[in-house]
Scaffold this active site. Structure first.
Site, PDB file in Angstrom:
ATOM      1  N   LYS A  43       6.279   0.827  11.169  1.00 22.56           N
ATOM      2  CA  LYS A  43       6.733   2.129  10.814  1.00 22.56           C
ATOM      3  C   LYS A  43       7.623   2.925  11.825  1.00 22.56           C
ATOM      4  O   LYS A  43       8.268   2.284  12.734  1.00 22.56           O
ATOM      5  CB  LYS A  43       5.312   2.806  10.350  1.00 22.56           C
ATOM      6  CG  LYS A  43       4.590   2.079   9.352  1.00 22.56           C
ATOM      7  CD  LYS A  43       3.429   2.885   8.570  1.00 22.56           C
ATOM      8  CE  LYS A  43       2.836   2.057   7.764  1.00 22.56           C
ATOM      9  NZ  LYS A  43       1.807   2.777   6.791  1.00 22.56           N
ATOM     10  N   GLU A  70       0.382  -3.218  -2.345  1.00 20.95           N
ATOM     11  CA  GLU A  70      -0.266  -2.354  -1.528  1.00 20.95           C
ATOM     12  C   GLU A  70      -0.850  -0.942  -2.324  1.00 20.95           C
ATOM     13  O   GLU A  70       0.038   0.131  -2.637  1.00 20.95           O
ATOM     14  CB  GLU A  70       0.975  -1.699  -0.672  1.00 20.95           C
ATOM     15  CG  GLU A  70       1.508  -2.968   0.259  1.00 20.95           C
ATOM     16  CD  GLU A  70       1.830  -2.359   1.704  1.00 20.95           C
ATOM     17  OE1 GLU A  70       1.533  -2.764   2.595  1.00 20.95           O
ATOM     18  OE2 GLU A  70       2.758  -1.464   1.641  1.00 20.95           O
ATOM     19  N   GLY A 124      -3.439   2.901   5.318  1.00 16.65           N
ATOM     20  CA  GLY A 124      -3.777   3.862   6.562  1.00 16.65           C
ATOM     21  C   GLY A 124      -4.924   4.564   6.405  1.00 16.65           C
ATOM     22  O   GLY A 124      -5.413   5.558   6.970  1.00 16.65           O
ATOM     23  N   SER A 150      -4.989  -1.445   4.812  1.00 16.23           N
ATOM     24  CA  SER A 150      -6.281  -1.147   5.746  1.00 16.23           C
ATOM     25  C   SER A 150      -6.634  -2.644   6.106  1.00 16.23           C
ATOM     26  O   SER A 150      -7.637  -2.942   6.042  1.00 16.23           O
ATOM     27  CB  SER A 150      -7.200  -0.392   5.042  1.00 16.23           C
ATOM     28  OG  SER A 150      -6.796   1.029   5.180  1.00 16.23           O
TER      29      SER A 150
HETATM   30  C1  PEP Z   1       1.519  -0.448   5.200  1.00 13.54           C
HETATM   31  O1  PEP Z   1       1.891   0.615   5.631  1.00 13.54           O
HETATM   32  O2  PEP Z   1       2.052  -1.250   4.801  1.00 13.54           O
HETATM   33  C2  PEP Z   1      -0.020  -0.666   5.469  1.00 13.54           C
HETATM   34  C3  PEP Z   1      -0.643  -1.764   4.851  1.00 13.54           C
HETATM   35  O3  PEP Z   1      -0.621   0.158   6.240  1.00 13.54           O
HETATM   36  P1  PEP Z   1      -1.982  -0.186   6.998  1.00 13.54           P
HETATM   37  O4  PEP Z   1      -2.305  -1.396   7.149  1.00 13.54           O
HETATM   38  O5  PEP Z   1      -2.113   0.674   8.091  1.00 13.54           O
HETATM   39  O6  PEP Z   1      -2.827   0.298   5.599  1.00 13.54           O
END
Ligand code: PEP
Length: 245
Positions: free
Chosen positions: A10, A161, A167, A206
């Site tokens: 990111k 996702e 997050g 996560s």
């Molecule tokens: C992402 O943003 O693609 C993601 C999976 O973030 P996180 O692992 O922090 O949840």
């Protein structure tokens, strides 16, 4: 198929921090492909620092056009030139922050394929959609609208996702993840034929060292897209080592 653990860095880190993180990942992990996706300005330096390693480098977005008057944007060919081999497209943060719809993601995915990049197309429902029982139909619609002809033969990757899991430290139940991955696999095979059985389906949201083994052991989960935990080399490598042997 060989699992893929992909890190989405990111908008984090200085150039120096990005190179340091990449160097800590150089050794990789047995039996797993690794990919890191730094912010645009760090891609080239990270790619140089990972030369000769088995860790690939990707980007987090690209423009749909090959060139032109698009201030602030980056083309797929520029990413390739900078050392990227993959590009994440249609991440929910892009869909939300930049109003990207399926048609925009489709155009970007076509551009990525045209430049020889492997696209990682993200799909996933919001919490309201899940609570309304719409998770399957939402991801099927996103898949149908964002994935172009030629995607499967070019080795395109899908990342499931759920927006509410990104997050937040929350994840769907294991059976829920497996069910959505089965839906995605079925939809891909219906559209592209049996070759889509080897399309990698990543889970993202996560993923941490503590839950990675259980998630990565699920049927049709061929790896993970990792946000927060990919910023800590030891955590990212621990996730990669959690892939069942
Ligand atoms: C992402 O943003 O693609 C993601 C999976 O973030 P996180 O692992 O922090 O949840």
């Amino acid at each position: 198929m060989r699992p893929l653990i992909a890190g989405n860095w990111k908008m984090h880190g200085t150039l120096r921090e990005a190179v340091k993180l990449a160097e800590a990942l150089r050794e990789g992990a047995e039996g797993v492909d690794l990919l890191v996706c730094p912010p645009f300005p760090h891609i080239h330096a990270v790619a140089v620092s990972l030369l000769g390693s088995r860790v690939a480098v990707g980007a987090q977005d690209c423009h749909a056009a090959q060139r032109g008057a698009h201030t602030g944007d980056v083309s797929a060919a520029m990413l390739r030139d900078a050392g990227a081999t993959h590009v994440i497209l249609g991440h929910s943060e892009r869909r939300m922050d930049h109003g990207e719809n399926d048609a925009a993601v489709l155009a970007k995915t076509e551009a990525a394929l045209g430049a020889g990049l492997v696209p990682i197309v993200c799909v996933g429902e919001t919490e309201a959609e899940r609570l309304a029982g719409l998770a399957d139909s939402v991801v099927e619609k996103q898949l149908a609208g964002s994935v172009p002809y030629g995607f499967v033969t070019a080795g395109g990757i899908i990342a499931y996702e759920p927006v509410w899991a990104i997050g937040t430290g929350r994840t769907p139940g294991e059976q829920e993840i497996a069910a959505i991955h089965a839906t995605l696999r079925r939809a891909l095979v219906e559209r592209f034929g049996p070759s889509a059985r080897s399309t990698r389906l990543l889970y993202g949201g996560s993923v941490k060292p503590g839950n990675a083994a259980a998630i990565l052991a699920l049927p049709d989960v061929d790896g993970a897209l990792v946000g927060g935990a990919s910023l800590v080399a030891a955590d990212f490598l621990a996730i990669a080592r959690a892939v069942p042997g």
